[in-house]
Write a protein that holds these residues in place. Structure first.
Motif, PDB file in Angstrom:
ATOM      1  N   PRO A  11     -22.682  -2.124   9.080  1.00 49.79           N
ATOM      2  CA  PRO A  11     -22.073  -1.616   8.213  1.00 49.79           C
ATOM      3  C   PRO A  11     -20.741  -2.002   7.623  1.00 49.79           C
ATOM      4  O   PRO A  11     -20.094  -2.418   8.471  1.00 49.79           O
ATOM      5  CB  PRO A  11     -21.792   0.039   8.651  1.00 49.79           C
ATOM      6  CG  PRO A  11     -22.864   0.291   9.703  1.00 49.79           C
ATOM      7  CD  PRO A  11     -22.935  -1.348  10.490  1.00 49.79           C
ATOM      8  N   ASP A  12     -20.266  -1.805   6.498  1.00 49.34           N
ATOM      9  CA  ASP A  12     -19.277  -2.173   5.780  1.00 49.34           C
ATOM     10  C   ASP A  12     -17.887  -2.050   6.750  1.00 49.34           C
ATOM     11  O   ASP A  12     -16.972  -2.824   6.896  1.00 49.34           O
ATOM     12  CB  ASP A  12     -19.040  -2.085   4.611  1.00 49.34           C
ATOM     13  CG  ASP A  12     -20.048  -2.412   3.284  1.00 49.34           C
ATOM     14  OD1 ASP A  12     -20.782  -3.404   3.854  1.00 49.34           O
ATOM     15  OD2 ASP A  12     -19.987  -2.070   2.200  1.00 49.34           O
TER      16      ASP A  12
ATOM     17  N   PHE B 297     -11.937   3.616  -4.178  1.00 49.31           N
ATOM     18  CA  PHE B 297     -11.583   3.995  -3.034  1.00 49.31           C
ATOM     19  C   PHE B 297     -12.517   4.017  -1.853  1.00 49.31           C
ATOM     20  O   PHE B 297     -12.035   3.840  -0.567  1.00 49.31           O
ATOM     21  CB  PHE B 297     -11.527   5.672  -3.228  1.00 49.31           C
ATOM     22  CG  PHE B 297     -10.375   5.931  -3.917  1.00 49.31           C
ATOM     23  CD1 PHE B 297      -9.002   5.994  -3.493  1.00 49.31           C
ATOM     24  CD2 PHE B 297     -10.404   6.488  -5.527  1.00 49.31           C
ATOM     25  CE1 PHE B 297      -7.888   6.312  -4.276  1.00 49.31           C
ATOM     26  CE2 PHE B 297      -9.340   6.638  -6.172  1.00 49.31           C
ATOM     27  CZ  PHE B 297      -7.821   6.584  -5.456  1.00 49.31           C
ATOM     28  N   TYR B 298     -13.736   3.401  -2.160  1.00 55.32           N
ATOM     29  CA  TYR B 298     -14.528   2.853  -1.158  1.00 55.32           C
ATOM     30  C   TYR B 298     -14.028   1.464  -0.532  1.00 55.32           C
ATOM     31  O   TYR B 298     -13.723   1.303   0.802  1.00 55.32           O
ATOM     32  CB  TYR B 298     -16.002   2.407  -1.444  1.00 55.32           C
ATOM     33  CG  TYR B 298     -16.839   1.846  -0.473  1.00 55.32           C
ATOM     34  CD1 TYR B 298     -17.514   2.883   0.586  1.00 55.32           C
ATOM     35  CD2 TYR B 298     -17.121   0.490  -0.542  1.00 55.32           C
ATOM     36  CE1 TYR B 298     -18.254   2.339   1.312  1.00 55.32           C
ATOM     37  CE2 TYR B 298     -18.031   0.188   0.556  1.00 55.32           C
ATOM     38  CZ  TYR B 298     -18.505   0.848   1.557  1.00 55.32           C
ATOM     39  OH  TYR B 298     -19.376   0.403   2.494  1.00 55.32           O
TER      40      TYR B 298
ATOM     41  N   LEU C  46     -11.944   0.447   3.205  1.00 52.92           N
ATOM     42  CA  LEU C  46     -12.238  -1.003   3.669  1.00 52.92           C
ATOM     43  C   LEU C  46     -10.890  -1.921   3.955  1.00 52.92           C
ATOM     44  O   LEU C  46     -10.748  -2.592   4.834  1.00 52.92           O
ATOM     45  CB  LEU C  46     -13.284  -1.745   3.002  1.00 52.92           C
ATOM     46  CG  LEU C  46     -14.705  -1.293   2.810  1.00 52.92           C
ATOM     47  CD1 LEU C  46     -15.541  -2.139   1.998  1.00 52.92           C
ATOM     48  CD2 LEU C  46     -15.126  -0.822   4.053  1.00 52.92           C
ATOM     49  N   ILE C  47     -10.199  -1.864   2.913  1.00 51.18           N
ATOM     50  CA  ILE C  47      -8.838  -2.466   3.053  1.00 51.18           C
ATOM     51  C   ILE C  47      -8.056  -2.084   4.147  1.00 51.18           C
ATOM     52  O   ILE C  47      -7.408  -2.780   5.033  1.00 51.18           O
ATOM     53  CB  ILE C  47      -8.022  -2.608   1.745  1.00 51.18           C
ATOM     54  CG1 ILE C  47      -8.805  -3.389   0.755  1.00 51.18           C
ATOM     55  CG2 ILE C  47      -6.600  -3.167   1.986  1.00 51.18           C
ATOM     56  CD1 ILE C  47      -8.254  -3.168  -0.747  1.00 51.18           C
TER      57      ILE C  47
ATOM     58  N   ASN D  25      -5.986  -2.433   9.725  1.00 52.70           N
ATOM     59  CA  ASN D  25      -5.954  -1.860  11.322  1.00 52.70           C
ATOM     60  C   ASN D  25      -6.351  -2.912  12.187  1.00 52.70           C
ATOM     61  O   ASN D  25      -5.954  -2.770  13.198  1.00 52.70           O
ATOM     62  CB  ASN D  25      -6.828  -0.541  11.150  1.00 52.70           C
ATOM     63  CG  ASN D  25      -5.926   0.469  10.604  1.00 52.70           C
ATOM     64  OD1 ASN D  25      -4.863   0.637   9.913  1.00 52.70           O
ATOM     65  ND2 ASN D  25      -6.725   1.541   9.781  1.00 52.70           N
ATOM     66  N   GLY D  26      -7.668  -3.623  11.819  1.00 48.62           N
ATOM     67  CA  GLY D  26      -8.236  -4.607  12.680  1.00 48.62           C
ATOM     68  C   GLY D  26      -7.186  -5.635  12.899  1.00 48.62           C
ATOM     69  O   GLY D  26      -7.083  -6.099  13.976  1.00 48.62           O
ATOM     70  N   VAL D  27      -6.285  -6.144  11.984  1.00 52.41           N
ATOM     71  CA  VAL D  27      -5.601  -7.038  12.076  1.00 52.41           C
ATOM     72  C   VAL D  27      -4.395  -6.693  13.118  1.00 52.41           C
ATOM     73  O   VAL D  27      -4.030  -7.530  13.989  1.00 52.41           O
ATOM     74  CB  VAL D  27      -4.734  -7.480  10.806  1.00 52.41           C
ATOM     75  CG1 VAL D  27      -3.425  -8.614  10.640  1.00 52.41           C
ATOM     76  CG2 VAL D  27      -5.685  -8.137   9.849  1.00 52.41           C
TER      77      VAL D  27
END
Length: 556
Positions: free
Chosen positions: A72-73, A140-141, A145-146, A151-153
């Motif tokens: 999933p994205d 907004f999708y 994701l951005i 958050n992952g960074v």
């Protein structure tokens, strides 16, 4: 958006199995509950990253991140960010120290408190819109994701970094362009100030942020696009990045719904998801770039609000991902205009360019933004008639020019603030005809002969400024010189790079780049020779910046 709590990741269950050595070739896998960081590439990877820091060899770090469309994205986005944060954590830390550490001390604590409150409200609004429109609205999708990728960074850095940085640091590093304008928008002393009083206050210095050129070669044999970043010298810790992110427009499982700009090569900085310069070469066939125009009209800052608006860096990513042409890029970028980091954007559609054929309509779209207004249009006819489009921090559209407060600057300081008579406009007009090939294009974009070029002269002592060139070198202006406004004087600021692409390079998502101030007609920049070196953090920098032009070959 806020750096204290509101950006907490959806994916908190992390298991770090190994911390790869540098250069970092790693992957992130996901077992349905936990994310795992792996040294090397595993069979079940969600994201894989390849990072090398060549700052002391050729001036750049290089980062590639690719995600697996089988997941999933949202899982892909988080893993992509984690791979970046983990693999480049050392460079992120140095960049943080150079550009953001002590920010609230050298700005003000009151501004930082106001900024945090503004960003908290903005984050709350974005989350409400994501909850409402994520499944139906591609904008907004992708905002979701951005945020997930960012958050992952942060999590990737925090799990692997040797030194802690504040929770808000990654967000603020991504926001630095917007923060420049938020400082004015959140200043209550400006709310009732007239343009004339604003000009007299000295706050508007004509501070240059970048030069850019779109150039048609003689006989229409090729179309070049080039950009020179102007920035403080402490910002020169740089990364060339390539993202391969096969996201869907709205989470559909249909492969044909993959976003047009799924792959992007761009110049950037450690830890940030946009370019910041900005300069992007996209899988959609578009190349996008900008130079800052700024806002000198205090009355417009009332249009900057915490709700209803998306920060510029996020809208840039959304437009780059979703657009198929210049018109649609402008449409996506214009939605929820924040009025911050106000720029002139150029979007070149290489799909429409054919060598030795006339420049087609919609080959070049130009957009300009101020608080409360965005204007854009097809300017291919100008590119066709004069064979070049220059950009140098002055608005092109008369309505934007007049609204920005520029006429008051012209009245006070003269032609330097005009669109057609400012030094760089005249230099581009005189010298664009010299561009015959890649070498001559690079020479023009790195040009600075301010001691001898009559177009670099000013009402100054000595009678010229290293600001008045395509690639500025303000460190070379005498400290004891006299200048009508600060931008022309001695400071730690100048052209810090050059990037360019051609029709054939763009088709392969490639570009040429050189990092560091120009040394073509001027001495090499050395930190050991600068009077501001002790007061200007430059962790991880080489002393001498004399690097060659690089054409990086991506692995993936």
């Amino acid at each position: 958006m806020t750096g204290q709590g509101a950006c907490t990741s959806t994916f908190l269950a992390l298991l770090v199995l190994a911390i790869p050595a540098s250069p970092a070739l790693l992957s992130v896998s996901y077992d349905g509950t936990n994310f795992h960081l792996n040294d090397g590439i595993t069979k079940n990877w969600v994201a894989r990253g390849n990072f090398t820091d060549h700052t002391f060899e050729d001036g750049w770090g290089y980062l590639e991140v690719e995600t697996n469309p089988a997941y999933p994205d949202t899982i892909q986005a988080y893993a992509a960010g984690f791979a970046e944060g983990a693999s480049s954590q050392d460079m992120i830390y140095k960049s943080y120290r150079n550009t953001l550490e002590g920010f609230c001390e050298w700005k003000s604590q009151k501004f930082c408190d106001n900024l945090r409150e503004f960003l908290k409200k903005n984050m709350q609004w974005m989350k409400s819109m994501i909850a409402l429109k994520r499944q139906s609205c591609p904008v907004f999708y992708n905002i979701d994701l951005i945020l997930t990728q960012m958050n992952g960074v942060a999590d990737g850095y925090n799990k692997t970094g040797k030194f802690p940085i504040p929770d808000e640091a990654i967000l603020w590093m991504n926001l630095l362009g917007d923060i420049e304008d938020l400082e004015s928008a959140l200043d209550p002393s400006l709310s009732n100030m007239s343009i004339e009083d604003f000009v007299k206050s000295g706050r508007t210095l004509g501070d240059g942020h970048c030069s850019a050129l779109v150039k048609v070669l003689p006989g229409n044999t090729d179309l070049y696009v080039s950009h020179v970043t102007w920035n403080t010298y402490q910002s020169m810790l740089r990364v060339q990045k390539k993202y391969i992110l096969p996201f869907r427009r709205t989470g559909s499982s249909d492969p044909s719904d993959t976003i047009p700009g799924h792959t992007v090569a761009f110049s950037s900085y450690p830890g940030i998801l946009s370019s910041g310069d900005d300069f992007y070469v996209l899988s959609s066939g578009l190349t996008s770039l900008e130079t800052t125009i700024g806002n000198g009209n205090p009355a417009l800052w009332k249009n900057v609000t915490a709700t209803g608006e998306l920060m510029e860096w996020m809208r840039t990513i959304v437009a780059n991902r979703l657009a198929t042409d210049g018109k649609s890029w402008a449409k996506f970028f214009s939605m929820h205009n924040s009025g911050t980091y106000n720029n002139q954007w150029m979007v070149v559609d290489y799909k429409l360019f054919k060598p030795r054929k006339h420049i087609k309509p919609n080959t070049l779209w130009v957009l300009e933004q101020l608080p409360g207004i965005v204007l854009s249009g097809d300017q291919s006819h100008i590119l066709r008639s004069q064979s070049y489009w220059p950009s140098y921090n002055v608005p092109f559209y008369p309505e934007i020019f007049n609204m920005s407060g520029a006429p008051a600057m012209v009245k006070r300081y003269g032609d330097w603030f005009t669109y057609d008579k400012t030094p760089r406009a005249l230099i581009f007009k005189r010298d664009h005809v010299k561009v015959k090939n890649i070498r001559s294009m690079i020479k023009l974009m790195r040009y600075n002969d301010f001691q001898h070029d009559p177009l670099s002269r000013c009402n100054c002592t000595p009678p010229f400024s290293a600001e008045n060139a395509i690639s500025a070198r303000n460190d070379l202006n005498p400290k004891n010189g006299t200048y009508p406004f600060g931008a022309l004087g001695h400071r730690s600021h100048g052209g810090t790079d050059m990037k360019m692409t051609t029709s054939s390079m763009a088709s392969g998502l490639k570009f040429l780049a050189v990092n560091g101030p120009t040394y073509d007609q001027q001495p090499i920049f050395r930190w050991s020779e600068q009077d501001f070196a002790k007061d200007t953090p430059h962790y991880g920098h080489p002393d001498a910046w004399a690097f060659p032009v690089i054409g990086h070959k991506w692995v993936w």
